[in-house]
Scaffold this active site. Sequence first.
Site, PDB file in Angstrom:
ATOM      1  N   TRP B 134       0.852  -1.176   0.000  1.00 54.30           N
ATOM      2  CA  TRP B 134       0.000   0.000   0.000  1.00 54.30           C
ATOM      3  C   TRP B 134       0.899   1.240   0.000  1.00 54.30           C
ATOM      4  O   TRP B 134       1.845   1.325   0.787  1.00 54.30           O
ATOM      5  CB  TRP B 134      -0.871  -0.050   1.253  1.00 54.30           C
ATOM      6  CG  TRP B 134      -1.806   1.087   1.467  1.00 54.30           C
ATOM      7  CD1 TRP B 134      -2.671   1.629   0.558  1.00 54.30           C
ATOM      8  CD2 TRP B 134      -2.012   1.793   2.694  1.00 54.30           C
ATOM      9  NE1 TRP B 134      -3.398   2.634   1.157  1.00 54.30           N
ATOM     10  CE2 TRP B 134      -3.027   2.750   2.472  1.00 54.30           C
ATOM     11  CE3 TRP B 134      -1.464   1.715   3.972  1.00 54.30           C
ATOM     12  CZ2 TRP B 134      -3.480   3.627   3.449  1.00 54.30           C
ATOM     13  CZ3 TRP B 134      -1.919   2.569   4.956  1.00 54.30           C
ATOM     14  CH2 TRP B 134      -2.917   3.514   4.692  1.00 54.30           C
ATOM     15  N   ASP B 215      -0.514  -5.894   9.295  1.00 53.86           N
ATOM     16  CA  ASP B 215      -1.502  -4.893   8.926  1.00 53.86           C
ATOM     17  C   ASP B 215      -2.752  -5.666   8.544  1.00 53.86           C
ATOM     18  O   ASP B 215      -2.781  -6.324   7.496  1.00 53.86           O
ATOM     19  CB  ASP B 215      -1.007  -4.038   7.759  1.00 53.86           C
ATOM     20  CG  ASP B 215      -1.985  -2.903   7.430  1.00 53.86           C
ATOM     21  OD1 ASP B 215      -1.670  -2.094   6.542  1.00 53.86           O
ATOM     22  OD2 ASP B 215      -3.067  -2.834   8.051  1.00 53.86           O
ATOM     23  N   LYS B 251     -13.188  -1.117   6.247  1.00 55.70           N
ATOM     24  CA  LYS B 251     -13.855  -1.896   5.215  1.00 55.70           C
ATOM     25  C   LYS B 251     -14.800  -2.926   5.792  1.00 55.70           C
ATOM     26  O   LYS B 251     -15.940  -3.036   5.352  1.00 55.70           O
ATOM     27  CB  LYS B 251     -12.832  -2.635   4.335  1.00 55.70           C
ATOM     28  CG  LYS B 251     -12.066  -1.730   3.398  1.00 55.70           C
ATOM     29  CD  LYS B 251     -10.852  -1.154   4.052  1.00 55.70           C
ATOM     30  CE  LYS B 251      -9.987  -0.362   3.092  1.00 55.70           C
ATOM     31  NZ  LYS B 251      -8.986   0.418   3.852  1.00 55.70           N
TER      32      LYS B 251
END
Lengths: 424, 405
Positions: B134, B215, B251
């Site tokens: 990311w 993560d 999310k």
Amino acid sequence: MAISRGLSGRMIDRSAVVGARYMSSWWRSVQPAPKDPILGVTEAFMADPNPDKVNVGVGAYRDDNGKPVVLECVREAERRVAGNLNMEYLPMGGSVKMVEETLKLAYGENSELIKDRRIAAVQALSGTGACRLFADFQKRFCPNSQIYIPVPTWSNHHNIWRDAHVPQKTYHYYHPESRGLDFAAMIDDIKNAPNGSFFLLHPCAHNPTGVDPTEEQWREISHHIKVKGHFPFFDMAYQGFASGDPERDAKSIRIFLEDGHHIGIAQSYAKNMGLYGQRVGCLSVLCEDEKQAVAVKSQLQQLARPMYSNPPVHGALIVSIILGDPDLKKLWLKEVKIMADRIIGMRTALRGNLEKLGSPLSWQHITNQIGMFCYSGLTPEQVDRLTNEFHIYMTRNGRISMAGVTTGNVEYLANAIHQVSKSG
Amino acid sequence: MDSVFAAIVQAPEDPILGVTVAYNKDQSPVKLNLGVGAYRTEEGKPLVLNVVRKAEQLLVNDQYRVKEYLPILGLAEFNKLSAKLILGDDSPAIQRNRVATAQCLSGTGSLRVGAEFLAKHYHEHTIYIPQPSWGNHLKVFTMAGLSVKTYSYYDPTTRGLNFRGLLEDLGAAPAGAVVLLHACAHNPTGVDPTVEQWEQIRKLIRSKGLLPFFDSAYQGFASGSLDADAQPVRMFVADGGECFIAQSYAKNMGLYGERVGALSIVCKAADVASRVESQLKLVIRPMYSNPPIHGASIASTILKNSDMYNEWKIELKAMADRIISMRKQLFDALTAKGTPGDWSHIIKQIGMFTFTGLNGDQVAFMTKEYHIYMTSDGRISMAGLSSGTVPHLADAIHAAVTRAS
């Protein structure tokens, strides 16, 4: 690979031997951190079972029953938010609407500076977040600068600029003998600081002392800062809370704007809208022109992105709804004044009680000072006695949060203060 | 008066968030935003989960609710429930009080607080992140004062995992170095190690004394199962070793803008966890004092109520299933068109994103000619697709791949 020589001189590959079960913690040598001097007070208060306990520690408003308050205008705004809006990411710079309304409060409803789009502004995580973002920004773009911080100040200011790796110095502010402003020394420090230093200013309701410069004094401060080309950064956490009138509380900032300074401002809605835990605030930097404001804003966003990506939406919606609706805004202004008036009333009551008890000391500073806090002048030892003997909780610098004082506890508080201070 | 900031130049657009900025400016009626990873319904609309709306109503109707500051480490109940969510209800690490948890601002905030803690208290200031990762990872760790290196991860030829490269690179890392691991649904590639590969990675990391930093931004979103998606993390915690975990509810609970997340540091012993917790406060206080209350309250309400928790799982699985279905539809469409190349990675990859393998030129072509927006590395957010828009995307990919260069 970690290779070492064993006793026999042969090479030993330690890494093959050392597995999770054999290794001790990486954090073995981590020391227990000292408690935060302000937030630790409330923790201690909560743990105390004594029924007479009083919390005049953290600066969160309480009503006359000692209860936290959610403003009516906020409840209404929340009802409008719930169920109606999605929870998509805000832009990195936060809610545009919220920021627009917030700038009007600080810079003026009809400010030319806003019309000319000269202000770079982003939504921030309350006052702390706004200060930290500015400190990071200062470090990145004025790497050789230092920040001058008043003595005393909110303790977290020192932490913020330290963690941003900006060297800090102090300037005289509080005058213990008079329990007022050490104006001459403050002006001297402004004059003696290297040109182009950054100065942290509390525009109203100084925390922790409650001592604010007068309007004339602000004009002189502005003048000397201008002569030296210093950068004025305002941490405005109590607009509306000091006098009850947000316009009046922004006077110092308006003076600086008239004088042509290019200022920075951290604004918080924690106290004046009671949005504490929602973490709603704004950082603004006044620039030369719109182009520069666009550039500065983009850079502020670059600092927000690796910290939290984009700010929380809920609190920003509440602010936008209130300030964007004339009726709700009117209600808010009324509620802010009620809070400020109650505090002013408690100042009068506390001073009155102490004088009635025949205290040998002068307590007029209680009513001279303004905003949420009173710098009582009590010593750390006296504060400890207040806590241990009377279950009264405040920070050891003698700062009393007037918001925690009620008609129900003001006599008890006055008596306790009198007891620990009557011998001088 | 001259501004001290007169020389400041405008920063470039964030590569990911900038895609949405560009998309918003586009007037075309067929424009498609496959940029930022935010879930969209079949109708292309953002989604607030029903269970979230329920929780919101409960909160707003509770007249006793106040807005006081949370503690520095956030809502205690939320922290406990978050730790259980990722580590398992019966996790021995939790039972033995070995886990220090702080509510933080979504995944980004959790990563940043963890990184600042490492920069302050850990002897090794190098972190290895997968290649690619990311885009914001590099910025977060660099800002915190860590030096960032990469380890091999994605193999462009197979569009899968470069496992040998990964093992080699981590094997060569200095003892004690920090290793960033995407717990599931790797962003941007969608390529995850198998369970067997995770076990090998775990053994290697433990034998080299590397410190894992997970993560976890898509728990439940990848396979549809919260437990299955948490398995890699739980494998590492089961071996008794230490690790960092950044969790996000953006999310999987659709709480995006509310910034809800948690950082957990799993320590070897309870007294260590307690000291670590106290030091976390010193990192957080000068950053934002305490975290925002609203989103964490919603998450907590859902996690602690078993009916609402079950409702959440069902809605989460529905989102994950829709994405899996989009993958299949896109794959089928390209197969039917006879688009040259092997497109099986579309159904092999997992989570919100597909690393299409399209290059920068092809991406630019698709944006210009077909008004399809994605990051320039060819990453598409499957969540932005619907049955209605798959054909348009398939056309665009086909055209990009077959056009004469």
